[in-house]
Structures are given as structure tokens and as C-alpha cells.
Write an enzyme that holds these catalytic residues in place. Structure first.
Site, PDB file in Angstrom:
ATOM      1  N   ASP A 252      24.715 -53.821 107.453  1.00 52.96           N
ATOM      2  CA  ASP A 252      25.863 -53.083 107.992  1.00 52.96           C
ATOM      3  C   ASP A 252      25.588 -52.544 109.385  1.00 52.96           C
ATOM      4  O   ASP A 252      26.417 -52.669 110.289  1.00 52.96           O
ATOM      5  CB  ASP A 252      26.219 -51.912 107.068  1.00 52.96           C
ATOM      6  CG  ASP A 252      26.865 -52.365 105.771  1.00 52.96           C
ATOM      7  OD1 ASP A 252      27.224 -53.555 105.665  1.00 52.96           O
ATOM      8  OD2 ASP A 252      27.004 -51.539 104.858  1.00 52.96           O
ATOM      9  N   ASP A 265      23.429 -48.434 105.401  1.00 51.50           N
ATOM     10  CA  ASP A 265      24.377 -49.121 104.523  1.00 51.50           C
ATOM     11  C   ASP A 265      25.536 -48.170 104.255  1.00 51.50           C
ATOM     12  O   ASP A 265      25.337 -47.063 103.746  1.00 51.50           O
ATOM     13  CB  ASP A 265      23.682 -49.511 103.213  1.00 51.50           C
ATOM     14  CG  ASP A 265      24.316 -50.720 102.553  1.00 51.50           C
ATOM     15  OD1 ASP A 265      24.857 -51.567 103.279  1.00 51.50           O
ATOM     16  OD2 ASP A 265      24.266 -50.822 101.314  1.00 51.50           O
ATOM     17  N   LYS A 267      28.828 -47.226 102.237  1.00 48.15           N
ATOM     18  CA  LYS A 267      29.455 -47.480 100.952  1.00 48.15           C
ATOM     19  C   LYS A 267      30.702 -46.619 100.801  1.00 48.15           C
ATOM     20  O   LYS A 267      30.801 -45.533 101.387  1.00 48.15           O
ATOM     21  CB  LYS A 267      28.488 -47.163  99.796  1.00 48.15           C
ATOM     22  CG  LYS A 267      27.217 -48.010  99.796  1.00 48.15           C
ATOM     23  CD  LYS A 267      27.503 -49.475  99.550  1.00 48.15           C
ATOM     24  CE  LYS A 267      26.228 -50.281  99.487  1.00 48.15           C
ATOM     25  NZ  LYS A 267      26.500 -51.739  99.335  1.00 48.15           N
TER      26      LYS A 267
END
Length: 349
Positions: A252, A265, A267
Site C-alpha cells: 500500500d 498497510d 485497512k
């Protein structure tokens, strides 16, 4: 027939031959019982008499209140623990497992010091065009993790799926999952645009802030306080590949968070995840990405820290879970074991 008329007040019990019956707090003056009649006509207890109705009622209310909110394996397991208590595993059966081959997390040919300039737009390495053609297929991190779930993880995921289908129907559940996927994609696209614009979130001009799709506005608001601590973005939505271990993934973001270079990352979640343990396999995923980046020649630097950011659609402040170099090392070992399991499955199929 034996008639018992003796009563003991000591410790508040009644004694009938060899049978001891607890005595209530109120006193009894005379007691005439037939032992034979007592043994042959004792009233059976209801099998539901031991049920904690208050506890059961609260559980039903909590389950019914979820409606369309997604459940993850760990929250489903918490519900089972609420009813039955936590599972106690025998220590004698617990074996500490490790990878058969401990591949290094770092690349000995690279330095941990930065060799690439941190100014300029972030790098984006695209996914190989010929991936999936014949023998050139390279599995992704997501695929490997999905196919090496434990039996317990599979059970809770399947149970959640059945519950959602029962509540929404087959078509409703399909539409629900498609919407979740679309929101995640829009959220990552918005982040990529933010990182490409240059500068930092703190120095941006609010008047020039683009209008994000309604589906992601809450997520952007949720992570705004995290973005203030993100700087020097080096990569965004960029492919990383581990040559010797033969896997790839799309990271990411690689950037500095509070001055520390991390694989980040992003989420999304409809339920709060304030603890790292709530993030399921995400730490293993981040370690896998970092190990691949360290091995990949497209990147002239290495990363030893990680960050998992959980954003919420309602705009409530996101949770940021930092992964130190020591933690990343441990999750790397877990990743190697999952990778070994995947390869073993492929050979046996």
C-alpha cells in the site's frame, strides 16, 4: 421402613441415614420422611435449570444488534468463548513450531541506510503483465494466506458467511461483499492521489482539498490525524517480489511515520480494532511485503518496521498499530511457515 426423626442443626444440614440434605436458613421442628419413598419418587431437575438466562439474553441481543456489520474470525470466537468459556489446550500437545528453512528477512547486498532520495513522487512498480501465463505464475501474499488458514479460522469464516447469507440472502450477501470491495478500492485510490500530490497532510491547502467520493469521505476523515505524521512517501500501490522465495504482493505504502521508515498497510473496518490482535493476519502480511521489498532490486533500500492503520467509515479516529523490527522478525517466521504450508499443498494436489 426406616423413619428418621433426628435433626442436626450443626452446619445447617439434615441427615437421613446415609443421605445428607442441605438445610435452609429457616428452622424445622419435626421431620418425618420415608427413605424408601425419597429414593423412588425424587423429582427430576429440568435440563434447562442450570442455564444462565441473563447471560444468554445479553448474548442474543449482542448478536442481533450486528445486523450487516461484518464479523471476523476473532470476534466470532469471542462469542463462543462467551457461551462455553475459552478453550483450554493441553500443554503437552503444544509444540512450538518454526520454519524448516529460516530465510533472511534482510538482503545482505543492501544497506539499511537510505540510498534513494525521499523527495519527488512515490515510486509505483506495476504488476508483471505475463503473470499467470504457464510456469511464470507467481502467487500473491493474499492468495497464500487465504489458502493456509487454520481449521479454526476456516470454521469461523464459514460460520460468519452462513450467518450473513441467512440474514441478507445469497444476492444480498453478494452485493454486500461487492460494496465492501469497491469502498476499499476507492479508499486506496484516494490515498494514492494524496501521496502523488506531494507535500504533507499538515502543509496542504484546505481550499484545494479534492472532493472525495461519498463512500470514502468518512475513511479519509478517520485517518487524517495519522496522515499528519506520515512523510517522505517512497512507494504507493507498488508491486514487490521476492525472487528466491517466489511470491509477490502490492504494498500500500512505504513512508516515514513519525520519522521511522515503515511498510504501511491501510485497512478499513466497520468495527473498532483497538488491539493488534484484532487485525487477524495483517501483521504477517506486512512482514511478507517488507521481506519481498528488501529482496527486490527495484528498491535500493530496506525496511525493518511496519504500520497497520485501521480506518472507520463513520469517521471516528483510526487506530495505528506499529510493528517494531523485533515484531517484524517474528511475523516473518510465521510467514515462512505459511509459505511452506502453501508449497506443500501445491505439491500434494
Amino acid at each position: 421402613m426406616l423413619i428418621v426423626t433426628r435433626m442436626f442443626s450443626f452446619n445447617r444440614v439434615l441427615c437421613f441415614g446415609s443421605i445428607i440434605v442441605p438445610q435452609s436458613t429457616s428452622s424445622l421442628s419435626v421431620c418425618h420422611f420415608s427413605a424408601f419413598h425419597y429414593l423412588t419418587s425424587r423429582k427430576r431437575n429440568s435440563p434447562y435449570s442450570s442455564v444462565d438466562s441473563e447471560r444468554y439474553s445479553s448474548l442474543i441481543k449482542s448478536v442481533m444488534s450486528f445486523k450487516v456489520s461484518p464479523q471476523t474470525p476473532e470476534t466470532l470466537q469471542e462469542e463462543d468463548d462467551h457461551i462455553y468459556g475459552s478453550v483450554v489446550k493441553s500443554p503437552s500437545r503444544t509444540e512450538k513450531r518454526g520454519p524448516k528453512t529460516l530465510h533472511p528477512f534482510f538482503n545482505s547486498e543492501k544497506s539499511l541506510e537510505a540510498h534513494e532520495p525521499e523527495a519527488g513522487p512515490p515510486v509505483r512498480v506495476l504488476l508483471p503483465v505475463n503473470r499467470g501465463q504457464g510456469r511464470s505464475f507467481v502467487p500473491s501474499v493474499t492468495r497464500i494466506l487465504q489458502q493456509t488458514l487454520s481449521p479454526e479460522q476456516i470454521f469461523y469464516l464459514e460460520r460468519w458467511k452462513r450467518r450473513m447469507i441467512a440474514e441478507l440472502g445469497e444476492e444480498g450477501f453478494k452485493e454486500y461483499t461487492q460494496n465492501i470491495f469497491r469502498q476499499g478500492k476507492l479508499f486506496h485510490s484516494a490515498l494514492e492521489d494524496i501521496f502523488k500530490s506531494g507535500g504533507t497532510w499538515k502543509t496542504r491547502d484546505p481550499s484545494e482539498t479534492p472532493d472525495y467520493p461519498p463512500e470514502v469521505q468518512g475513511y479519509i476523515q478517520s485517518i487524517s490525524h495519522i496522515l499528519e505524521d506520515v512523510s517522505a512517501v517512497r512507494a504507493a500501490e507498488s508491486t514487490v517480489q521476492h525472487g528466491s522465495l517466489n511470491y509477490l504482493g502490492i504494498v500500500d505504502c512505504v513512508a516515514r511515520y513519525r520519522g521511522v521508515l515503515c511498510v504501511i498497510d491501510w485497512k478499513t473496518s466497520e468495527k473498532p480494532k483497538p488491539l493488534l490482535s484484532n487485525t487477524y493476519d495483517n501483521p504477517v502480511q506486512v512482514a511478507a511485503y517488507a521481506g519481498a521489498l528488501n529482496s527486490d532490486d527495484n528498491y535500493k533500500y530496506q525496511v525493518e518496521n511496519g504500520l497497520i492503520v485501521v480506518a472507520y467509515k463513520d469517521g471516528s479516529p483510526a487506530h495505528a498499530h506499529q510493528l517494531s523490527s523485533e515484531m517484524m522478525s517474528e511475523y516473518w517466521k510465521t510467514w515462512l511457515m505459511r509459505l511452506e504450508d502453501y508449497k506443500r499443498q501445491r505439491l500434494s494436489s
